[in-house]
Write an enzyme that holds these catalytic residues in place. Sequence first.
Site, short mmCIF file in Angstrom:
data_model
loop_
_atom_site.label_atom_id
_atom_site.label_comp_id
_atom_site.label_asym_id
_atom_site.label_seq_id
_atom_site.Cartn_x
_atom_site.Cartn_y
_atom_site.Cartn_z
N CYS A 39 31.15 -27.69 -1.83
CA CYS A 39 31.36 -26.31 -2.27
C CYS A 39 32.23 -25.51 -1.29
CB CYS A 39 30.02 -25.60 -2.46
SG CYS A 39 29.07 -26.29 -3.83
N HIS B 82 38.79 -15.52 -14.97
CA HIS B 82 40.04 -16.18 -14.55
C HIS B 82 40.56 -15.65 -13.22
CE1 HIS B 82 39.80 -17.84 -18.57
NE2 HIS B 82 40.66 -18.76 -18.16
N GLU C 67 25.58 -21.16 -13.26
CA GLU C 67 26.82 -21.67 -12.68
C GLU C 67 27.25 -22.99 -13.31
OE1 GLU C 67 27.99 -21.51 -8.22
OE2 GLU C 67 27.20 -23.52 -8.56
#
Length: 145
Positions: free
Chosen positions: A37, A78, A130
């Site tokens: 991550c 985005h 997520e």
Amino acid sequence: MIQQIYPCVPHHYRYELNKDFQFAAAHYIPDEAAGKCARLHGHTYFANVTVGGDQLDETGFLVNFSEIKKLIHDRFDHTSLNEHTDLFHERSAESYPTTENVARIMAELVQQYLDNKGNGAECLQIFLRETPTSYVVYRPKAGRA
């Protein structure tokens, strides 16, 4: 959107509003302990915002669904969360764009908006998924973000 059952928030309000939406965003956790991550990667987040209140506004809304979506979707969709330096930064773990912190920031943004409406509505919960198998539930303490 996937129909989901969200954890219920006990409250005393007459009205409870829930808004579901999704947004695509990239992020990385700026700490090598985050493993994979720590590299830039993306998710399609699924979010549910829960708002409670007793008083409707002049249009008969507790809050307009579209306003909740604008606060979160229009801001984050985005984008790279790390580039929202007004909200996330690398100075402390409390400001890394982890799912936990993103959920808290979402609650704070919603509550700031609600405070300006003046009808006493409160952000009660943020449910933020997520991945298909990982999510966070954030509830402000004492009804406040």
